[in-house]
Write an enzyme that holds these catalytic residues in place. Structure first.
Site, short mmCIF file in Angstrom:
data_model
loop_
_atom_site.label_atom_id
_atom_site.label_comp_id
_atom_site.label_asym_id
_atom_site.label_seq_id
_atom_site.Cartn_x
_atom_site.Cartn_y
_atom_site.Cartn_z
N ASP A 113 0.90 4.33 0.50
CA ASP A 113 -0.20 5.40 0.77
C ASP A 113 0.64 5.09 2.73
O ASP A 113 0.11 5.51 3.73
CB ASP A 113 -1.07 5.15 1.06
N CYS A 114 0.91 3.57 3.03
CA CYS A 114 1.41 3.38 3.96
C CYS A 114 2.61 3.20 4.44
O CYS A 114 3.43 2.69 4.14
CB CYS A 114 1.12 1.72 4.64
N GLY A 115 3.36 3.55 5.21
CA GLY A 115 4.96 3.88 6.07
C GLY A 115 5.66 3.60 6.06
O GLY A 115 6.68 2.98 5.79
N ARG A 141 6.03 1.32 2.49
CA ARG A 141 6.86 2.38 2.23
C ARG A 141 8.33 1.52 2.67
O ARG A 141 9.49 1.75 1.74
CB ARG A 141 7.21 3.83 1.82
N ASN A 161 0.62 -1.17 0.01
CA ASN A 161 -0.64 -0.69 -0.53
C ASN A 161 1.37 1.27 0.26
O ASN A 161 1.58 1.59 1.45
CB ASN A 161 -0.89 -0.07 0.70
#
Length: 278
Positions: A10-12, A15, A8
């Site tokens: 948008d997920c730290g 990433r 995802n």
């Protein structure tokens, strides 16, 4: 090496896991599962590879988990799979698959378990800029451990007792970050012997250390964590992690009767607890 990342962007944490894979020289096949979620048969096969039930990969935060009543133990696996198909955000992330296995990589460092022999670039850092950690099993009689805990005013008398698991934590370039350990009693675990070197305090070192320590306990079957704290600073640290104070009398007998709780820590020490989730 073929590596698949259920990602995802948008997920730290997702990433950060991707960054750590790349730091190890791995360019994974990235599946943005919110756009192309795995089918139920695909997810069942993935869970079999991970060795976990579907309930353990449900994400609660920022999802319809509570509104849909998915915490109800009466919900069947089929119902949980149907919920994931309807709302892919319920699938926790990131999940990484390699030849060595498959895991939910929370915290991100867990991905290194799936990359035996790979050494990440030392300059790699988390998405938030904090350092990635490595945990190294240590002996209870390690003189560096004993010295570090004694200097921090933490108990050392029971370090070599049976059932103690201790880790030394370093950055990727082997700078010492601290120590941490636990005693597990079934689904309950007492976190102990936790100290962080002064240079990385208030820089995410303690938070990241605690997350990795709890994941190791979780993988051994622990689901409820406990910690004894002797001062306001330590208590505030655990409260920032989501722990809350509990009555010692209400704690499981195995926790109350540990050497830490029954004598090595002062009677004034506060007992805190938290459900381990990722």
């Amino acid at each position: 090496m073929t590596v698949t990342l259920y990602h995802n962007p948008d997920c730290g944490t997702s990433r950060s896991t991707l960054a750590l894979l790349r730091a190890c020289g791995v360019e994974p096949a990235v599946i943005e599962y919110l756009r192309t979620p795995p089918s139920t048969p695909e997810l069942v096969a993935l869970l079999d590879r991970m060795g976990v039930p579907v309930r353990e990969i449900l994400r609660q935060k920022d999802t319809p988990y509570a509104a849909m009543g998915l915490g109800d133990p009466a919900r069947t696996d089929a119902a949980l799979h149907a919920a994931i198909q309807a709302h892919p955000i319920l699938l926790n992330r990131p999940i990484v698959v390699t030849a060595a296995g498959a895991k939910l990589c929370r915290p991100s460092e867990v991905v290194l378990d799936l990359l035996p022999g790979r050494r990440p670039a030392m300059a790699a850092a988390r998405d938030d800029g904090t350092a990635f950690l490595r945990d190294h099993r240590a002996r209870g009689d390690d003189p560096d451990l004993v010295e570090a805990l004694a200097a921090a005013g933490l108990p050392t008398a029971d370090l070599t007792d049976p059932g103690r698991i201790v880790f030394r934590y370093t950055t990727l370039d082997r700078q010492d970050v601290g120590w941490g350990g636990f005693e597990r009693y079934g689904a309950d675990v007492l976190l102990r012997s936790m100290m962080v070197m002064p240079w990385c305090r208030r820089q995410g070192g303690g938070r990241n250390l605690a997350a990795l320590l709890m994941r190791r306990a979780y993988d051994q079957g622990a689901r409820q964590a406990y910690a004894l704290t002797g001062g306001p600073e330590a208590r505030a640290f655990f409260e920032r992690l989501g722990f809350s104070a509990c009555d010692r009398a209400a704690a499981p007998a195995a926790i109350r009767t540990t050497r830490q709780a029954s004598g090595l820590c002062p009677a004034s020490a506060t007992l805190l607890t938290k459900r381990i989730t990722f």
